[in-house]
Design a protein around this motif. Structure first.
Motif, PDB file in Angstrom:
ATOM      1  N   ASP A  92      11.596 -11.521 -18.731  1.00  0.00           N
ATOM      2  CA  ASP A  92      10.597 -11.115 -17.750  1.00  0.00           C
ATOM      3  C   ASP A  92       9.697 -12.281 -17.369  1.00  0.00           C
ATOM      4  OD1 ASP A  92       8.800  -9.127 -16.302  1.00  0.00           O
ATOM      5  OD2 ASP A  92       7.425  -9.947 -17.793  1.00  0.00           O
ATOM      6  N   ALA A  93       9.249 -13.031 -18.367  1.00  0.00           N
ATOM      7  CA  ALA A  93       8.268 -14.084 -18.105  1.00  0.00           C
ATOM      8  C   ALA A  93       8.892 -15.345 -17.527  1.00  0.00           C
ATOM      9  CB  ALA A  93       7.532 -14.427 -19.406  1.00  0.00           C
ATOM     10  N   HIS A  94      10.071 -15.708 -18.020  1.00  0.00           N
ATOM     11  CA  HIS A  94      10.623 -17.026 -17.691  1.00  0.00           C
ATOM     12  C   HIS A  94      11.793 -16.967 -16.705  1.00  0.00           C
ATOM     13  CE1 HIS A  94      11.594 -21.240 -18.307  1.00  0.00           C
ATOM     14  NE2 HIS A  94      12.836 -20.907 -18.569  1.00  0.00           N
ATOM     15  N   SER A  95      12.654 -15.956 -16.832  1.00  0.00           N
ATOM     16  CA  SER A  95      13.869 -15.920 -16.016  1.00  0.00           C
ATOM     17  C   SER A  95      13.705 -15.120 -14.732  1.00  0.00           C
ATOM     18  CB  SER A  95      15.032 -15.340 -16.834  1.00  0.00           C
ATOM     19  OG  SER A  95      15.254 -16.106 -18.013  1.00  0.00           O
ATOM     20  N   LEU A  96      13.099 -13.953 -14.826  1.00  0.00           N
ATOM     21  CA  LEU A  96      12.984 -13.097 -13.645  1.00  0.00           C
ATOM     22  C   LEU A  96      11.774 -13.445 -12.785  1.00  0.00           C
ATOM     23  CD1 LEU A  96      13.911  -9.646 -15.234  1.00  0.00           C
ATOM     24  CD2 LEU A  96      15.305 -11.024 -13.698  1.00  0.00           C
ATOM     25  N   LYS A  97      10.623 -13.549 -13.424  1.00  0.00           N
ATOM     26  CA  LYS A  97       9.370 -13.900 -12.736  1.00  0.00           C
ATOM     27  C   LYS A  97       9.073 -12.968 -11.560  1.00  0.00           C
ATOM     28  CE  LYS A  97       9.814 -18.820 -13.894  1.00  0.00           C
ATOM     29  NZ  LYS A  97       9.880 -20.197 -13.356  1.00  0.00           N
ATOM     30  N   ARG A  98       9.358 -11.684 -11.729  1.00  0.00           N
ATOM     31  CA  ARG A  98       9.074 -10.724 -10.673  1.00  0.00           C
ATOM     32  C   ARG A  98       7.581 -10.393 -10.632  1.00  0.00           C
ATOM     33  NH1 ARG A  98      13.793  -6.210 -11.869  1.00  0.00           N
ATOM     34  NH2 ARG A  98      15.606  -7.471 -11.284  1.00  0.00           N
ATOM     35  N   GLN A  99       7.130  -9.955  -9.486  1.00  0.00           N
ATOM     36  CA  GLN A  99       5.753  -9.512  -9.332  1.00  0.00           C
ATOM     37  C   GLN A  99       5.676  -8.000  -9.550  1.00  0.00           C
ATOM     38  OE1 GLN A  99       3.196 -11.723  -8.924  1.00  0.00           O
ATOM     39  NE2 GLN A  99       4.854 -13.225  -9.155  1.00  0.00           N
ATOM     40  N   GLY A 304       4.484 -12.310 -23.381  1.00  0.00           N
ATOM     41  CA  GLY A 304       5.114 -13.383 -22.618  1.00  0.00           C
ATOM     42  C   GLY A 304       4.277 -14.638 -22.516  1.00  0.00           C
ATOM     43  N   ARG A 305       3.091 -14.644 -23.125  1.00  0.00           N
ATOM     44  CA  ARG A 305       2.215 -15.823 -23.040  1.00  0.00           C
ATOM     45  C   ARG A 305       2.920 -17.074 -23.543  1.00  0.00           C
ATOM     46  NH1 ARG A 305      -3.105 -16.076 -22.454  1.00  0.00           N
ATOM     47  NH2 ARG A 305      -3.338 -13.841 -22.923  1.00  0.00           N
ATOM     48  N   ALA A 306       3.693 -16.930 -24.618  1.00  0.00           N
ATOM     49  CA  ALA A 306       4.394 -18.088 -25.182  1.00  0.00           C
ATOM     50  C   ALA A 306       5.417 -18.663 -24.214  1.00  0.00           C
ATOM     51  CB  ALA A 306       5.078 -17.697 -26.488  1.00  0.00           C
ATOM     52  N   PHE A 307       5.834 -17.861 -23.236  1.00  0.00           N
ATOM     53  CA  PHE A 307       6.816 -18.321 -22.250  1.00  0.00           C
ATOM     54  C   PHE A 307       6.154 -18.672 -20.918  1.00  0.00           C
ATOM     55  CE2 PHE A 307       8.853 -15.114 -25.011  1.00  0.00           C
ATOM     56  CZ  PHE A 307       9.750 -15.949 -25.673  1.00  0.00           C
ATOM     57  N   GLY A 308       4.823 -18.757 -20.939  1.00  0.00           N
ATOM     58  CA  GLY A 308       4.103 -19.216 -19.770  1.00  0.00           C
ATOM     59  C   GLY A 308       3.631 -18.142 -18.818  1.00  0.00           C
ATOM     60  N   ARG A 309       3.734 -16.861 -19.230  1.00  0.00           N
ATOM     61  CA  ARG A 309       3.328 -15.795 -18.320  1.00  0.00           C
ATOM     62  C   ARG A 309       2.892 -14.567 -19.122  1.00  0.00           C
ATOM     63  NH1 ARG A 309       6.767 -12.232 -14.128  1.00  0.00           N
ATOM     64  NH2 ARG A 309       5.213 -11.934 -12.510  1.00  0.00           N
ATOM     65  N   ALA A 310       1.597 -14.440 -19.347  1.00  0.00           N
ATOM     66  CA  ALA A 310       1.069 -13.299 -20.088  1.00  0.00           C
ATOM     67  C   ALA A 310       1.094 -12.062 -19.208  1.00  0.00           C
ATOM     68  CB  ALA A 310      -0.352 -13.601 -20.560  1.00  0.00           C
ATOM     69  N   ARG A 311       1.650 -10.974 -19.740  1.00  0.00           N
ATOM     70  CA  ARG A 311       1.771  -9.726 -18.972  1.00  0.00           C
ATOM     71  C   ARG A 311       1.540  -8.530 -19.897  1.00  0.00           C
ATOM     72  NH1 ARG A 311       4.245  -8.580 -13.840  1.00  0.00           N
ATOM     73  NH2 ARG A 311       6.302  -8.035 -14.656  1.00  0.00           N
ATOM     74  N   PRO A 312       0.960  -7.448 -19.369  1.00  0.00           N
ATOM     75  CA  PRO A 312       0.944  -6.205 -20.147  1.00  0.00           C
ATOM     76  C   PRO A 312       2.382  -5.771 -20.429  1.00  0.00           C
ATOM     77  CG  PRO A 312      -0.510  -6.046 -18.239  1.00  0.00           C
ATOM     78  CD  PRO A 312       0.299  -7.295 -18.059  1.00  0.00           C
ATOM     79  N   ALA A 313       2.599  -5.163 -21.583  1.00  0.00           N
ATOM     80  CA  ALA A 313       3.957  -4.760 -21.943  1.00  0.00           C
ATOM     81  C   ALA A 313       3.914  -3.565 -22.887  1.00  0.00           C
ATOM     82  CB  ALA A 313       4.709  -5.917 -22.604  1.00  0.00           C
ATOM     83  N   THR A 314       4.861  -2.662 -22.708  1.00  0.00           N
ATOM     84  CA  THR A 314       5.010  -1.511 -23.593  1.00  0.00           C
ATOM     85  C   THR A 314       6.480  -1.119 -23.609  1.00  0.00           C
ATOM     86  OG1 THR A 314       4.233   0.741 -24.064  1.00  0.00           O
ATOM     87  CG2 THR A 314       4.468   0.139 -21.739  1.00  0.00           C
ATOM     88  N   GLY A 315       6.959  -0.562 -24.711  1.00  0.00           N
ATOM     89  CA  GLY A 315       8.375  -0.219 -24.795  1.00  0.00           C
ATOM     90  C   GLY A 315       8.729   0.428 -26.109  1.00  0.00           C
ATOM     91  N   PHE A 316      10.025   0.668 -26.308  1.00  0.00           N
ATOM     92  CA  PHE A 316      10.502   1.245 -27.564  1.00  0.00           C
ATOM     93  C   PHE A 316      11.965   0.866 -27.767  1.00  0.00           C
ATOM     94  CE2 PHE A 316      11.932   4.497 -24.596  1.00  0.00           C
ATOM     95  CZ  PHE A 316      13.159   4.878 -25.105  1.00  0.00           C
ATOM     96  N   SER A 317      12.441   1.084 -28.985  1.00  0.00           N
ATOM     97  CA  SER A 317      13.847   0.823 -29.294  1.00  0.00           C
ATOM     98  C   SER A 317      14.386   1.908 -30.214  1.00  0.00           C
ATOM     99  CB  SER A 317      14.020  -0.554 -29.947  1.00  0.00           C
ATOM    100  OG  SER A 317      13.374  -0.594 -31.209  1.00  0.00           O
ATOM    101  N   LEU A 318      15.718   2.056 -30.178  1.00  0.00           N
ATOM    102  CA  LEU A 318      16.423   2.994 -31.038  1.00  0.00           C
ATOM    103  C   LEU A 318      17.622   2.274 -31.640  1.00  0.00           C
ATOM    104  CD1 LEU A 318      16.397   4.533 -27.839  1.00  0.00           C
ATOM    105  CD2 LEU A 318      15.986   6.388 -29.428  1.00  0.00           C
ATOM    106  N   GLU A 319      18.142   2.814 -32.740  1.00  0.00           N
ATOM    107  CA  GLU A 319      19.347   2.252 -33.349  1.00  0.00           C
ATOM    108  C   GLU A 319      20.498   3.201 -33.031  1.00  0.00           C
ATOM    109  OE1 GLU A 319      22.153   1.058 -34.681  1.00  0.00           O
ATOM    110  OE2 GLU A 319      21.776   1.662 -36.757  1.00  0.00           O
ATOM    111  N   LEU A 320      21.449   2.735 -32.244  1.00  0.00           N
ATOM    112  CA  LEU A 320      22.496   3.603 -31.717  1.00  0.00           C
ATOM    113  C   LEU A 320      23.366   4.200 -32.824  1.00  0.00           C
ATOM    114  CD1 LEU A 320      23.609   4.672 -29.028  1.00  0.00           C
ATOM    115  CD2 LEU A 320      25.210   2.762 -29.022  1.00  0.00           C
TER     116      LEU A 320
END
Length: 398
Positions: A92-99, A304-320
């Motif tokens: 998100d921070a380094h490759s996509l750089k979307r607004q 994403g601050r470490a990659f040069g772009r601080a952004r709000p972020a939220t999410g989750f993960s599961l183990e399939l």
């Protein structure tokens, strides 16, 4: 080494066999289709990256879980991905750089040097999603709803959702002006969930008696929605950020119960899992019979601050792999058994497969039959070619 030992897998590494592999694939498709319907774009992170990228920012917490190897082309150290979330944050921070808000989802194999105490195993298949670019409560609620819907898609029945907010503890630490050593001491006592240990550490580290009492109250603030009312009283003189965090938990409670009234909510204001990277609400979802969380996540702003772009972020993960055991895949027995040869048979088999049927064609001299290949129907010769008939049941009279 004996011949039997030669085929042993390393501890925590497992292979997936039929029919569980089919169940996992069906579930993977269903979940990714669900996320697509909510506007999440799928990404595929690489299985290995250079360590200085992989273990940057929130990824530093994964150092002990990361298998490390040397890149023979550059001589640089690489690591196998132990958690997809930092990689997606980099994208998100380094490759996509979307607004604006960005919704990303994934399904990827990860490899861990040590088993995860919350979602065990060293070779999980991690499914999840991340929502970047929106700091509002709406994003957190969307994540919670999708996590619960994911469990429903997987066949979970009785779901228990544990909610917390790391901002409460962080605000108290900041107000008490604790040193890093004092903060660590109080943190370790809270992790033990021991009122006695916590009281001793607070007495040593927190000078302000009002704040000290708030720290002591944390360990008892767990239970149903009434905990939020108790917390209002306990933190009546707390910094404003504590009240804001309680407001958020109350709003999340209303949002979850409105759409998932069947889910039992549990609040734990002393839960500090992921303290190093979580910045707001955090949650774990459990079902009876499983000692591990089937879904876990929360807010982790500025990852994403470490990659040069601080952004709000939220999410989750599961183990399939774990998720697929909720409803074990039974052999459907819906295949069609075809003989090895026959006039016009090839065209019939091709047509059936194009229509989505599972057709198992015998090989010349094959000794196994329809039962061993989960077929309850077979192709039989007919006047106009071939037709599909049900195989006689073993219970039918001869």
């Amino acid at each position: 080494m004996t011949i039997a030992d030669r085929w042993l897998l390393p501890d925590g590494m497992d292979e997936v066999l039929p029919p569980q592999a089919s169940r996992m694939e069906e579930l993977r498709r269903a979940l990714l289709d669900l996320y697509h319907g909510w506007g999440y774009d799928q990404v595929m992170p690489p299985p290995v990256e250079f360590l200085d990228s992989l273990l940057t920012g929130t990824g530093t917490e994964l150092d002990l879980q990361t298998f490390k190897l040397t890149d023979q082309m550059t001589g640089r150290m690489m690591g196998a991905s132990a958690d997809v979330t930092p990689q997606v944050a980099r994208m998100d921070a380094h490759s996509l750089k979307r607004q604006g808000p960005v919704r990303l989802c994934y399904c990827a194999n990860v490899l861990r040097a040590k088993a995860d105490q919350y979602q065990g195993g060293r070779s999980p298949v991690q499914v999840g999603l991340e929502l970047f670019g929106h700091a509002g409560l709406e994003a957190d609620l969307e994540i919670l709803r999708l996590a619960l819907t994911s469990l429903s898609v997987a066949g979970a029945g009785e779901v228990h959702l544990a909610l917390g907010h790391i901002g409460i503890y962080r605000s108290l630490v900041e107000a008490a002006e604790l040193s890093s050593e004092q903060e660590r001491a109080v943190f370790e006592a809270l992790e033990l969930k021991s009122p006695g240990a916590l009281s001793s550490r607070v007495e040593e580290c927190v000078a302000d008696p009002v704040l000290a009492e708030m720290f002591r109250a944390l360990v008892a603030l767990h239970g149903g929605p009434e905990v939020l009312d108790e917390a209002r009283e306990a933190f009546a003189e707390a910094p404003q950020a504590v009240g804001a965090a309680l407001d958020q938990l109350r709003a999340l409670h209303r949002g979850v119960t409105a759409e998932h009234p069947e889910v039992e909510l549990y609040f734990d204001l002393a839960e500090l899992r992921g303290y190093q990277y979580h910045t707001g609400m955090m949650f774990s979802a459990y079902v009876p019979g499983y000692g591990q969380a089937l879904a876990k996540g929360g807010r982790y702003d500025d990852t994403g601050r470490a990659f040069g772009r601080a952004r709000p972020a939220t999410g989750f993960s599961l183990e399939l792999k774990l998720l697929a055991t909720l409803t074990p895949k039974e052999s459907r027995g819906d295949g069609i058994w075809a003989p090895a040869e026959g006039e016009g048979l090839a065209e019939t088999v091709k047509d059936l497969r194009q229509r989505g049927e599972r057709v198992v064609q015998a090989l010349p001299g094959q000794r196994t039959g329809p039962d061993q290949h989960h077929c309850q129907r077979h192709l039989v010769p007919a006047d106009d070619g071939w037709r599909v008939e049900a195989l006689p049941s073993s219970d039918d009279p001869a």
